[in-house]
Design a protein around this motif. Sequence first.
Motif, PDB file in Angstrom:
ATOM      1  N   HIS A  27     -17.394  99.916  60.700  1.00 33.24           N
ATOM      2  CA  HIS A  27     -18.389  99.886  59.595  1.00 33.24           C
ATOM      3  C   HIS A  27     -19.482 100.641  59.868  1.00 33.24           C
ATOM      4  N   ALA A  28     -20.410 100.836  58.699  1.00 31.61           N
ATOM      5  CA  ALA A  28     -21.661 101.541  58.938  1.00 31.61           C
ATOM      6  C   ALA A  28     -22.715 100.464  59.222  1.00 31.61           C
ATOM      7  N   ILE A  29     -23.802 101.066  59.754  1.00 33.83           N
ATOM      8  CA  ILE A  29     -24.826 100.151  59.888  1.00 33.83           C
ATOM      9  C   ILE A  29     -26.078 100.322  59.436  1.00 33.83           C
ATOM     10  N   GLY A  30     -25.978 101.317  58.384  1.00 29.69           N
ATOM     11  CA  GLY A  30     -27.172 101.709  57.484  1.00 29.69           C
ATOM     12  C   GLY A  30     -26.528 102.365  56.099  1.00 29.69           C
ATOM     13  N   ASN A  44     -38.781 114.431  62.088  1.00 35.53           N
ATOM     14  CA  ASN A  44     -38.308 113.825  60.752  1.00 35.53           C
ATOM     15  C   ASN A  44     -36.942 114.018  60.783  1.00 35.53           C
ATOM     16  N   ALA A  45     -36.624 115.399  61.088  1.00 36.44           N
ATOM     17  CA  ALA A  45     -35.117 115.608  61.273  1.00 36.44           C
ATOM     18  C   ALA A  45     -34.163 114.825  62.202  1.00 36.44           C
ATOM     19  N   ASN A  46     -34.872 114.395  63.174  1.00 34.33           N
ATOM     20  CA  ASN A  46     -34.157 113.241  64.088  1.00 34.33           C
ATOM     21  C   ASN A  46     -34.002 112.150  63.256  1.00 34.33           C
ATOM     22  N   ARG A  47     -35.071 111.481  62.704  1.00 31.62           N
ATOM     23  CA  ARG A  47     -34.907 110.372  61.730  1.00 31.62           C
ATOM     24  C   ARG A  47     -33.791 110.523  60.562  1.00 31.62           C
ATOM     25  N   GLN A  48     -33.586 111.713  60.261  1.00 28.75           N
ATOM     26  CA  GLN A  48     -32.690 111.871  59.025  1.00 28.75           C
ATOM     27  C   GLN A  48     -31.366 111.936  59.755  1.00 28.75           C
ATOM     28  N   ALA A  49     -31.250 112.745  60.738  1.00 28.03           N
ATOM     29  CA  ALA A  49     -29.800 112.645  61.424  1.00 28.03           C
ATOM     30  C   ALA A  49     -29.378 111.230  62.006  1.00 28.03           C
ATOM     31  N   GLN A  50     -30.032 110.391  62.424  1.00 33.98           N
ATOM     32  CA  GLN A  50     -29.943 108.928  62.813  1.00 33.98           C
ATOM     33  C   GLN A  50     -29.510 108.252  61.532  1.00 33.98           C
ATOM     34  N   ALA A 101     -24.914 105.620  58.531  1.00 40.93           N
ATOM     35  CA  ALA A 101     -24.468 105.259  57.389  1.00 40.93           C
ATOM     36  C   ALA A 101     -22.973 105.788  57.215  1.00 40.93           C
ATOM     37  N   THR A 102     -22.625 106.505  58.444  1.00 42.00           N
ATOM     38  CA  THR A 102     -20.986 106.813  58.552  1.00 42.00           C
ATOM     39  C   THR A 102     -20.465 105.777  59.037  1.00 42.00           C
TER      40      THR A 102
END
Length: 198
Positions: free
Chosen positions: A39-42, A72-78, A83-84
Amino acid sequence: MASDLVQRRVPDYRVPTLFPLRPGEVAFAHGPASVESFHAIGDGSRPSSSTFLATSGRFGLALGVATYAIANANRQAQATADATPMWRPAFGGSIVVTSQGFYLLDHAGKLDWDWDSIDLMQVVGFSCLVMQGQSATGPVTWRITSDWAELVFVMWAMARHPRHPQLLDRSWIPARWPEWAEQQGYRPFLPEHPALEG
């Protein structure tokens, strides 16, 4: 045990349980198990930042902007990773396999699975199966790793899907396992039986 089940014999082996069984239920096996959930967690949305940027001088401003951009890039990558859908650890504990299903036990309690609640099952590796079923909280896709995974598969397939391809072609059996079992003195492993003839 699998050979007995395929030949419609009730296995002789029994294990005690710390919980009551359903009427007519027999416990055959007990051992460690780990469960992963697919499952995804986000949802992919990036959490908002409350970072306060205080700098002085040209170098301080450049460093502050760079630090903010990296964060900001780290938050987006996380957020993208969250979401995967992927296999994520769910819990570890033990499994009790019975004539009517199986129980998963961990520090939080006991989860009951009867064969009718499981819609799909496949052995995906040695001591590892994937199942999809209807839990009390909705549909789940789980990967269970246990020494008893193959027994769970055979019992479910015999109860719910005797024409399952892996049961018919015996691909659920680990390589060279039948020869090893016979060398240990067990009855011939899964002799020909009409239920398994393609």
